[in-house]
Design an enzyme around this catalytic site. Structure first.
Site, PDB file in Angstrom:
ATOM      1  N   HIS A  85       0.854  -1.183   0.000  1.00 27.22           N
ATOM      2  CA  HIS A  85       0.000   0.000   0.000  1.00 27.22           C
ATOM      3  C   HIS A  85       0.892   1.236   0.000  1.00 27.22           C
ATOM      4  O   HIS A  85       2.110   1.130   0.113  1.00 27.22           O
ATOM      5  CB  HIS A  85      -0.982  -0.005   1.175  1.00 27.22           C
ATOM      6  CG  HIS A  85      -0.326   0.018   2.522  1.00 27.22           C
ATOM      7  ND1 HIS A  85       0.239  -1.102   3.108  1.00 27.22           N
ATOM      8  CD2 HIS A  85      -0.144   1.024   3.405  1.00 27.22           C
ATOM      9  CE1 HIS A  85       0.732  -0.777   4.292  1.00 27.22           C
ATOM     10  NE2 HIS A  85       0.508   0.510   4.488  1.00 27.22           N
TER      11      HIS A  85
ATOM     12  N   ASP B 171       6.356   4.204   4.906  1.00 26.69           N
ATOM     13  CA  ASP B 171       7.233   3.130   5.377  1.00 26.69           C
ATOM     14  C   ASP B 171       7.218   1.913   4.446  1.00 26.69           C
ATOM     15  O   ASP B 171       7.975   0.971   4.654  1.00 26.69           O
ATOM     16  CB  ASP B 171       6.867   2.718   6.809  1.00 26.69           C
ATOM     17  CG  ASP B 171       5.432   2.282   6.968  1.00 26.69           C
ATOM     18  OD1 ASP B 171       4.546   2.937   6.407  1.00 26.69           O
ATOM     19  OD2 ASP B 171       5.192   1.292   7.682  1.00 26.69           O
ATOM     20  N   HIS B 172       6.384   1.933   3.423  1.00 29.86           N
ATOM     21  CA  HIS B 172       6.322   0.832   2.461  1.00 29.86           C
ATOM     22  C   HIS B 172       6.851   1.227   1.084  1.00 29.86           C
ATOM     23  O   HIS B 172       7.404   0.398   0.376  1.00 29.86           O
ATOM     24  CB  HIS B 172       4.880   0.333   2.306  1.00 29.86           C
ATOM     25  CG  HIS B 172       4.366  -0.325   3.539  1.00 29.86           C
ATOM     26  ND1 HIS B 172       4.346  -1.693   3.691  1.00 29.86           N
ATOM     27  CD2 HIS B 172       3.876   0.196   4.692  1.00 29.86           C
ATOM     28  CE1 HIS B 172       3.852  -1.980   4.881  1.00 29.86           C
ATOM     29  NE2 HIS B 172       3.575  -0.847   5.510  1.00 29.86           N
TER      30      HIS B 172
END
Length: 111
Positions: free
Chosen positions: A96, A100-101
């Site tokens: 998503h 942090d991704h």
């Protein structure tokens, strides 16, 4: 068929208020969490599932997340520890669109 290999990259950590992490929990206070990237070696190419975050950008844009990332935990260094060049990553898959991704996607620019 070539063997599939999966690795785990240690990308450091961040902090958010529990109110942001737990829906309707009614609790507050800081909670730290680790950030990972998952490189996958597959017959169809080299993928990375979630690329972690870029510490400099995160510190400038969302400092309240208190990002912690040593030099060894940055995406380029973690990738180098696996002895992989940037050009070897053919696809980036993000679970998503949270910092942090997908904040580390910039280190996979020609995937």
């Amino acid at each position: 068929m070539k063997e599939t290999k999966i690795y785990l990259l240690d990308g450091g950590g961040m902090v958010l208020d529990r109110f942001c992490l737990y829906l309707n929990a009614g609790v507050t206070g800081d909670e730290g969490f680790p950030v990972y990237g998952v490189p996958i070696g597959h017959a169809d190419g080299r993928f990375i599932f979630d690329a972690g975050f870029d510490c400099d950008h995160t510190c400038k844009t969302v400092p309240f997340t208190k990002p912690v990332q040593s030099a060894l935990q940055s995406m380029p260094v973690q990738r180098d520890l696996l002895k992989k060049r940037r050009s070897e990553i053919t696809r980036v898959i993000n679970s998503h669109c949270s910092m942090d991704h997908c904040g580390g996607n910039k280190h996979c620019s020609h995937a």
